[in-house]
Design a protein around this motif. Structure first.
Motif, PDB file in Angstrom:
ATOM      1  N   ASP A  28     -69.330 -35.563 -60.605  1.00  0.00           N
ATOM      2  CA  ASP A  28     -69.539 -35.177 -59.113  1.00  0.00           C
ATOM      3  C   ASP A  28     -69.364 -36.453 -58.278  1.00  0.00           C
ATOM      4  O   ASP A  28     -69.862 -36.503 -56.985  1.00  0.00           O
ATOM      5  CB  ASP A  28     -70.738 -34.618 -58.853  1.00  0.00           C
ATOM      6  CG  ASP A  28     -71.955 -35.370 -59.514  1.00  0.00           C
ATOM      7  OD1 ASP A  28     -71.997 -36.363 -60.007  1.00  0.00           O
ATOM      8  OD2 ASP A  28     -72.913 -34.787 -59.082  1.00  0.00           O
ATOM      9  N   VAL A  29     -69.085 -37.569 -58.750  1.00  0.00           N
ATOM     10  CA  VAL A  29     -69.038 -38.870 -58.001  1.00  0.00           C
ATOM     11  C   VAL A  29     -68.345 -38.940 -56.742  1.00  0.00           C
ATOM     12  O   VAL A  29     -68.407 -39.661 -55.612  1.00  0.00           O
ATOM     13  CB  VAL A  29     -68.757 -40.004 -58.760  1.00  0.00           C
ATOM     14  CG1 VAL A  29     -67.349 -40.063 -59.028  1.00  0.00           C
ATOM     15  CG2 VAL A  29     -69.235 -41.478 -58.220  1.00  0.00           C
ATOM     16  N   LEU A  30     -67.109 -37.902 -56.642  1.00  0.00           N
ATOM     17  CA  LEU A  30     -66.140 -37.857 -55.496  1.00  0.00           C
ATOM     18  C   LEU A  30     -66.509 -36.888 -54.673  1.00  0.00           C
ATOM     19  O   LEU A  30     -66.043 -36.296 -53.735  1.00  0.00           O
ATOM     20  CB  LEU A  30     -64.733 -37.589 -56.164  1.00  0.00           C
ATOM     21  CG  LEU A  30     -64.082 -38.355 -57.110  1.00  0.00           C
ATOM     22  CD1 LEU A  30     -62.826 -37.964 -57.629  1.00  0.00           C
ATOM     23  CD2 LEU A  30     -64.126 -39.887 -56.341  1.00  0.00           C
ATOM     24  N   GLY A  31     -67.940 -36.503 -54.680  1.00  0.00           N
ATOM     25  CA  GLY A  31     -68.396 -35.467 -53.732  1.00  0.00           C
ATOM     26  C   GLY A  31     -67.880 -33.954 -53.872  1.00  0.00           C
ATOM     27  O   GLY A  31     -68.174 -33.310 -52.951  1.00  0.00           O
ATOM     28  N   VAL A  53     -63.098 -49.100 -55.839  1.00  0.00           N
ATOM     29  CA  VAL A  53     -64.370 -49.369 -55.220  1.00  0.00           C
ATOM     30  C   VAL A  53     -64.319 -48.693 -53.994  1.00  0.00           C
ATOM     31  O   VAL A  53     -65.734 -47.839 -53.814  1.00  0.00           O
ATOM     32  CB  VAL A  53     -64.720 -50.590 -55.346  1.00  0.00           C
ATOM     33  CG1 VAL A  53     -66.292 -50.843 -54.514  1.00  0.00           C
ATOM     34  CG2 VAL A  53     -64.743 -51.363 -56.728  1.00  0.00           C
ATOM     35  N   SER A  54     -63.529 -48.802 -53.157  1.00  0.00           N
ATOM     36  CA  SER A  54     -63.501 -48.244 -51.885  1.00  0.00           C
ATOM     37  C   SER A  54     -63.426 -46.644 -52.034  1.00  0.00           C
ATOM     38  O   SER A  54     -64.228 -45.890 -51.233  1.00  0.00           O
ATOM     39  CB  SER A  54     -62.398 -48.398 -51.205  1.00  0.00           C
ATOM     40  OG  SER A  54     -62.398 -49.899 -50.848  1.00  0.00           O
ATOM     41  N   LEU A  55     -62.785 -46.222 -52.746  1.00  0.00           N
ATOM     42  CA  LEU A  55     -62.642 -44.723 -53.061  1.00  0.00           C
ATOM     43  C   LEU A  55     -64.071 -44.184 -53.499  1.00  0.00           C
ATOM     44  O   LEU A  55     -64.284 -43.034 -53.308  1.00  0.00           O
ATOM     45  CB  LEU A  55     -61.544 -44.444 -54.278  1.00  0.00           C
ATOM     46  CG  LEU A  55     -61.093 -42.915 -54.388  1.00  0.00           C
ATOM     47  CD1 LEU A  55     -60.829 -42.321 -53.129  1.00  0.00           C
ATOM     48  CD2 LEU A  55     -60.361 -42.782 -55.647  1.00  0.00           C
ATOM     49  N   LEU A  56     -64.725 -44.832 -54.439  1.00  0.00           N
ATOM     50  CA  LEU A  56     -65.847 -44.570 -54.946  1.00  0.00           C
ATOM     51  C   LEU A  56     -67.008 -44.431 -53.613  1.00  0.00           C
ATOM     52  O   LEU A  56     -67.657 -43.470 -53.831  1.00  0.00           O
ATOM     53  CB  LEU A  56     -66.434 -45.588 -55.982  1.00  0.00           C
ATOM     54  CG  LEU A  56     -67.872 -45.159 -56.582  1.00  0.00           C
ATOM     55  CD1 LEU A  56     -68.121 -44.085 -57.201  1.00  0.00           C
ATOM     56  CD2 LEU A  56     -68.543 -46.504 -57.260  1.00  0.00           C
ATOM     57  N   ILE A  57     -66.852 -45.530 -52.879  1.00  0.00           N
ATOM     58  CA  ILE A  57     -67.909 -45.390 -51.685  1.00  0.00           C
ATOM     59  C   ILE A  57     -67.612 -44.454 -50.771  1.00  0.00           C
ATOM     60  O   ILE A  57     -68.341 -43.505 -50.418  1.00  0.00           O
ATOM     61  CB  ILE A  57     -67.779 -46.821 -50.857  1.00  0.00           C
ATOM     62  CG1 ILE A  57     -68.267 -47.916 -51.869  1.00  0.00           C
ATOM     63  CG2 ILE A  57     -68.582 -46.757 -49.634  1.00  0.00           C
ATOM     64  CD1 ILE A  57     -67.964 -49.468 -51.291  1.00  0.00           C
ATOM     65  N   ILE A  58     -66.420 -43.952 -50.718  1.00  0.00           N
ATOM     66  CA  ILE A  58     -65.948 -42.931 -49.711  1.00  0.00           C
ATOM     67  C   ILE A  58     -66.202 -41.485 -50.448  1.00  0.00           C
ATOM     68  O   ILE A  58     -66.788 -40.756 -49.430  1.00  0.00           O
ATOM     69  CB  ILE A  58     -64.564 -42.861 -49.321  1.00  0.00           C
ATOM     70  CG1 ILE A  58     -64.239 -44.072 -48.617  1.00  0.00           C
ATOM     71  CG2 ILE A  58     -63.919 -41.572 -48.768  1.00  0.00           C
ATOM     72  CD1 ILE A  58     -62.406 -44.216 -48.169  1.00  0.00           C
ATOM     73  N   MET A 102     -60.198 -36.288 -50.765  1.00  0.00           N
ATOM     74  CA  MET A 102     -60.251 -37.520 -51.473  1.00  0.00           C
ATOM     75  C   MET A 102     -58.784 -37.876 -51.957  1.00  0.00           C
ATOM     76  O   MET A 102     -58.577 -39.171 -52.133  1.00  0.00           O
ATOM     77  CB  MET A 102     -61.082 -37.428 -52.876  1.00  0.00           C
ATOM     78  CG  MET A 102     -62.569 -37.023 -52.373  1.00  0.00           C
ATOM     79  SD  MET A 102     -63.167 -38.281 -51.601  1.00  0.00           S
ATOM     80  CE  MET A 102     -63.287 -39.874 -52.410  1.00  0.00           C
ATOM     81  N   LEU A 103     -57.909 -37.129 -52.123  1.00  0.00           N
ATOM     82  CA  LEU A 103     -56.529 -37.455 -52.493  1.00  0.00           C
ATOM     83  C   LEU A 103     -55.807 -38.205 -51.192  1.00  0.00           C
ATOM     84  O   LEU A 103     -55.271 -39.088 -51.518  1.00  0.00           O
ATOM     85  CB  LEU A 103     -55.900 -36.039 -52.893  1.00  0.00           C
ATOM     86  CG  LEU A 103     -55.890 -35.769 -54.283  1.00  0.00           C
ATOM     87  CD1 LEU A 103     -54.762 -34.517 -54.352  1.00  0.00           C
ATOM     88  CD2 LEU A 103     -55.500 -36.760 -55.314  1.00  0.00           C
ATOM     89  N   ALA A 104     -56.048 -37.524 -49.866  1.00  0.00           N
ATOM     90  CA  ALA A 104     -55.444 -38.155 -49.017  1.00  0.00           C
ATOM     91  C   ALA A 104     -56.189 -39.811 -48.673  1.00  0.00           C
ATOM     92  O   ALA A 104     -55.360 -40.534 -48.416  1.00  0.00           O
ATOM     93  CB  ALA A 104     -56.047 -37.456 -47.541  1.00  0.00           C
ATOM     94  N   PHE A 105     -57.648 -39.982 -48.841  1.00  0.00           N
ATOM     95  CA  PHE A 105     -57.966 -41.234 -49.177  1.00  0.00           C
ATOM     96  C   PHE A 105     -57.516 -41.985 -50.249  1.00  0.00           C
ATOM     97  O   PHE A 105     -57.065 -43.430 -49.933  1.00  0.00           O
ATOM     98  CB  PHE A 105     -59.385 -41.078 -49.096  1.00  0.00           C
ATOM     99  CG  PHE A 105     -60.265 -40.752 -47.742  1.00  0.00           C
ATOM    100  CD1 PHE A 105     -60.012 -41.644 -46.833  1.00  0.00           C
ATOM    101  CD2 PHE A 105     -61.178 -39.792 -47.966  1.00  0.00           C
ATOM    102  CE1 PHE A 105     -60.878 -41.327 -45.489  1.00  0.00           C
ATOM    103  CE2 PHE A 105     -61.823 -39.349 -46.838  1.00  0.00           C
ATOM    104  CZ  PHE A 105     -61.739 -39.987 -45.545  1.00  0.00           C
TER     105      PHE A 105
END
Length: 337
Positions: free
Chosen positions: A89-92, A149-154, A138-141
């Motif tokens: 669930d780390v991607l929200g 790392v940036s993707l994880l933080i977002i 998240m795919l857009a990001f």
């Protein structure tokens, strides 16, 4: 213990816990009677057959499927982000599902009475849409970002934002609406029928196919982006399919069972204690077995002996998962994010 013996051990534990799970419940059914019914023989009491086939069997299979789904999703996220504390669930995604379900169950708080239809399928569809929405975001990001790392933080920030909206809805909603939502967040493994299990099985099948096709890229991700590129791995394409697989697996379980915590986080670490390898060709089937075993065990522990009360599944998974997280942190000394 040899590798073959370890595999037999995992399969034996899975079968044993499955049978024990079938024998637990408010109605006492002798184990010999369960064996007879599994062999399609007529039971002494016809009610036993209905209880076994329509409730206990579906619940046991739900444990197997949900545990396997979440564990495989957790393994992929830990590999992609190279972070032992990354869960499915780390991607929200779970937070997105929670927001969608809260809009169903607590929509009176924002004057959307039309959506207050908390039927099981309405909740499942809402949770699926919530996961899909966050997945698309998240795919857009991910298409704009070059590092994980940036993707994880977002992903963490998206989860925090959706949780904040849910908190506002809880504050504005009535006590009975909030109670219904809270019960959903505890997780449930006993509410599925055979048709819903077929859907959950299909979700697991899709997730396994995508994960199996990504074995090479998963193995290369362990050594970082540059190493993966040096081996000719298309970073963006690989990341897309890993996120897709984890999203399908997590979204499916959350839709039908609610948000079940710690399973996807803990199982990969527990499995690596038994199967000492980092090769995903071996880890993927081992984690599927380990997830099924852990959730069957947790479901057995929720059923208090000599008492008709059943504890929330998330309470038990947290009791097992939290010590695993502490152990991981102590073992690694520091966690790179």
């Amino acid at each position: 213990m040899g590798t073959t013996l370890k595999w037999f051990f995992l399969i034996f534990i899975l079968v044993l816990l499955f049978l024990i799970n079938l024998s637990f419940g408010s109605v006492d059914i002798p184990l010999i009677a369960i064996f007879r019914m599994l062999l399609l023989q007529e039971a002494e009491n016809p009610i036993w057959t209905s209880i076994l086939m329509d409730f206990r069997m579906t619940k046991a299979f739900t444990c197997v499927l949900a545990g396997s789904d979440l564990s495989l999703g957790g393994l992929q996220m830990q590999t992609l982000f190279r972070n032992p504390l990354a869960g499915p669930d780390v991607l929200g995604l779970t937070s997105g599902a929670s927001l969608a379900v809260s809009l169903i169950l607590m929509s009176n708080a924002v004057s959307f009475t039309f959506f207050s239809t908390g039927t099981p399928w309405a909740i499942a569809i809402a949770a699926s849409l919530g996961c899909v929405s966050v997945f698309i975001i998240m795919l857009a990001f991910s298409s704009k970002l070059q590092d994980n790392v940036s993707l994880l933080i977002i992903g963490l920030m998206v989860g925090a934002g959706t949780s904040a909206i849910v908190s506002v809805l809880q504050y504005l909603s009535r006590a009975e609406e909030m109670q219904t939502y809270m019960l959903w967040t505890f997780g449930s493994l006993g509410g599925l029928n055979w048709n819903e299990l077929l859907v959950l099985t299909s979700i697991l099948f899709i997730g396994i196919i995508i994960a199996s096709a990504s074995i090479k890229s998963l193995n290369t991700w362990l050594l970082g982006d540059l190493y993966a590129r040096s081996l000719g791995i298309d970073i963006n394409r690989s990341r897309f399919f890993i996120i897709l697989s984890a999203s399908v697996l997590t979204g499916g379980v959350t839709a039908f069972c609610g948000p079940i915590a710690f399973v996807g986080l803990a199982v990969p670490h527990l499995v690596k204690l038994v199967i000492n390898t980092s090769n995903h060709k071996v880890l993927i089937p081992a984690v599927l077995l380990g997830g099924a075993i852990l959730l069957l065990l947790c479901d057995i522990l929720t059923q208090l002996p000599g008492n008709n009360s059943v504890l929330p599944i998330n309470a038990i998974t947290a009791m097992i998962g939290a010590p695993v997280v502490i152990w991981v942190i102590l073992k690694n000394k520091r966690i790179d994010v």
